[in-house]
Design a protein around this motif. Structure first.
Motif, PDB file in Angstrom:
ATOM      1  N   ARG A   3     -26.746 -39.326  -1.435  1.00 26.68           N
ATOM      2  CA  ARG A   3     -27.046 -39.683  -0.057  1.00 26.68           C
ATOM      3  C   ARG A   3     -26.042 -40.736   0.383  1.00 26.68           C
ATOM      4  NH1 ARG A   3     -31.351 -40.035   3.672  1.00 26.68           N
ATOM      5  NH2 ARG A   3     -31.300 -41.976   4.872  1.00 26.68           N
ATOM      6  N   VAL A   4     -25.489 -40.579   1.574  1.00 30.01           N
ATOM      7  CA  VAL A   4     -24.498 -41.521   2.097  1.00 30.01           C
ATOM      8  C   VAL A   4     -25.186 -42.483   3.061  1.00 30.01           C
ATOM      9  CG1 VAL A   4     -22.365 -41.790   3.397  1.00 30.01           C
ATOM     10  CG2 VAL A   4     -22.633 -39.857   1.822  1.00 30.01           C
ATOM     11  N   ASN A   5     -25.263 -43.736   2.629  1.00 33.57           N
ATOM     12  CA  ASN A   5     -25.840 -44.789   3.453  1.00 33.57           C
ATOM     13  C   ASN A   5     -24.724 -45.745   3.852  1.00 33.57           C
ATOM     14  OD1 ASN A   5     -28.551 -43.863   3.154  1.00 33.57           O
ATOM     15  ND2 ASN A   5     -28.600 -44.760   1.112  1.00 33.57           N
ATOM     16  N   ALA A   6     -24.413 -45.759   5.124  1.00 34.25           N
ATOM     17  CA  ALA A   6     -23.277 -46.539   5.610  1.00 34.25           C
ATOM     18  C   ALA A   6     -23.736 -47.857   6.230  1.00 34.25           C
ATOM     19  CB  ALA A   6     -22.475 -45.731   6.622  1.00 34.25           C
ATOM     20  N   LEU A   7     -22.902 -48.863   6.054  1.00 35.02           N
ATOM     21  CA  LEU A   7     -23.127 -50.192   6.609  1.00 35.02           C
ATOM     22  C   LEU A   7     -21.965 -50.521   7.530  1.00 35.02           C
ATOM     23  CD1 LEU A   7     -24.504 -53.016   6.666  1.00 35.02           C
ATOM     24  CD2 LEU A   7     -23.196 -53.568   4.599  1.00 35.02           C
ATOM     25  N   GLY A  98     -18.738 -48.015  -4.332  1.00 34.06           N
ATOM     26  CA  GLY A  98     -18.742 -47.895  -2.883  1.00 34.06           C
ATOM     27  C   GLY A  98     -17.340 -47.744  -2.312  1.00 34.06           C
ATOM     28  N   ILE A  99     -17.266 -47.207  -1.105  1.00 29.20           N
ATOM     29  CA  ILE A  99     -15.983 -47.023  -0.436  1.00 29.20           C
ATOM     30  C   ILE A  99     -15.948 -47.906   0.810  1.00 29.20           C
ATOM     31  CG2 ILE A  99     -15.694 -44.697  -1.340  1.00 29.20           C
ATOM     32  CD1 ILE A  99     -16.484 -43.603   1.404  1.00 29.20           C
ATOM     33  N   ILE A 100     -14.736 -48.313   1.199  1.00 33.23           N
ATOM     34  CA  ILE A 100     -14.567 -49.270   2.294  1.00 33.23           C
ATOM     35  C   ILE A 100     -13.504 -48.772   3.268  1.00 33.23           C
ATOM     36  CG2 ILE A 100     -13.987 -51.655   2.901  1.00 33.23           C
ATOM     37  CD1 ILE A 100     -14.739 -52.446   0.023  1.00 33.23           C
ATOM     38  N   LYS A 269     -20.567 -37.666  -1.458  1.00 32.66           N
ATOM     39  CA  LYS A 269     -21.543 -36.591  -1.725  1.00 32.66           C
ATOM     40  C   LYS A 269     -21.147 -35.750  -2.937  1.00 32.66           C
ATOM     41  CE  LYS A 269     -23.704 -36.128   2.776  1.00 32.66           C
ATOM     42  NZ  LYS A 269     -24.172 -35.212   3.835  1.00 32.66           N
ATOM     43  N   ALA A 270     -19.868 -35.745  -3.264  1.00 31.94           N
ATOM     44  CA  ALA A 270     -19.406 -34.952  -4.410  1.00 31.94           C
ATOM     45  C   ALA A 270     -19.554 -35.702  -5.732  1.00 31.94           C
ATOM     46  CB  ALA A 270     -17.942 -34.558  -4.202  1.00 31.94           C
ATOM     47  N   LYS A 271     -19.846 -37.002  -5.650  1.00 35.63           N
ATOM     48  CA  LYS A 271     -19.966 -37.798  -6.878  1.00 35.63           C
ATOM     49  C   LYS A 271     -21.195 -37.393  -7.674  1.00 35.63           C
ATOM     50  CE  LYS A 271     -19.117 -42.138  -6.921  1.00 35.63           C
ATOM     51  NZ  LYS A 271     -19.173 -43.583  -6.613  1.00 35.63           N
TER      52      LYS A 271
END
Length: 271
Positions: A3-7, A98-100, A269-271
């Motif tokens: 699940r992608v939860n963005a901040l 996480g990605i930035i 999502k591919a992780k």
């Protein structure tokens, strides 16, 4: 699938948070929460709930390079009420996978924090800065970008060329020295470059390169490829009608700017 939860961080003059959150949802993120940095610093929100951080543009602290410095100092020195440094949360977020993505002022912030380009994986050590456009004025126009296919950047996967708007007065990348610039090139950390729209070759020619950045560099990534900072605004091209030529169909030659945000979502999502 993850699940992608963005901040999306806002406050202190940032004004692109709403379209950034909208673009993230349109790109497939399950959530995109807009959070004031002051709430993060107060401990009302914690970064460990998220896996996608977006530092948007706007007029952070008056849209001044010293403002990016001020924002970087806030990240470095702020502590929550229990005494936990906010910077420790950021480090934990990144170390957890996480990605930035930093856009415009957000890119300036990532450079001031030393998250980009992180040559030799030396994170939080400043290696580049940004300065005034060679034109000496605020530039508000559309530009053509080409991605570096050898770059490790997860945000540019599957993208060749893309057209996006820019709106900045201080976007020229300044490496600490010539050696730093060479390291960026040798390690393919120049993720996106300004190019001539006809030849698709990197250029210093104005206005195709709106600020005079060396080698036409418009954005940088880190060695992991999980951080991208760029001066142009991919989140602002989230629908075909955003493009000035959409009625003539020329916008259909290239993907929406949304493709960069979507590439980040697909990576998670591919992780």
């Amino acid at each position: 699938m993850a699940r992608v939860n963005a901040l999306v961080i806002t406050g202190y003059g940032t004004n692109c948070e709403n379209e950034s959150a909208y673009a993230l949802k349109a790109a497939g993120a399950e959530s995109a929460d807009i959070v004031y940095f002051s709430d993060l610093a107060a401990g009302h929100v914690r970064m460990d709930k998220y896996n996608y951080l977006l530092c948007p543009g706007g007029f952070l602290d008056g849209d001044d390079l010293g403002a990016a410095q001020a924002a970087a100092l806030r990240w470095r020195w702020s502590k929550t009420t229990d005494g936990t440094p906010v910077l420790d949360q950021l480090k934990g977020f990144f170390n957890a996978g996480g990605i930035i993505l930093g856009i415009c002022n957000g890119f300036q912030l990532l450079c001031k924090l030393g998250l980009l380009p992180a040559i030799g994986e030396k994170y939080f050590e400043r290696q580049v800065s940004l300065s005034y456009n060679d034109s000496g004025r605020f530039e508000d126009r559309w530009v053509t970008l080409k991605t570096n296919p050898e770059s490790p950047c997860v945000f540019t996967k599957g993208i060749d060329c893309i057209e996006v708007p820019i709106r900045h007065g201080e976007g020229k990348i300044i490496p600490m020295n010539d050696e730093t610039l060479q390291h960026i090139v040798d390690n393919n950390l120049h993720a996106v470059q300004y190019v001539d729209p006809e030849t698709k070759e990197p250029t210093l020619e104005y206005p195709y390169n709106p600020n005079g950045s060396p080698l036409g560099i418009a954005g940088l990534t880190d060695p992991s490829g999980r951080i991208l900072g760029l001066m142009p605004h991919p989140e602002a091209y989230n629908h075909k009608t955003n493009h000035p030529s959409w009625t003539r169909g020329t916008d259909e030659k290239m993907p929406l700017g949304l493709a960069m945000l979507e590439a980040g979502v697909n990576y998670l999502k591919a992780k």
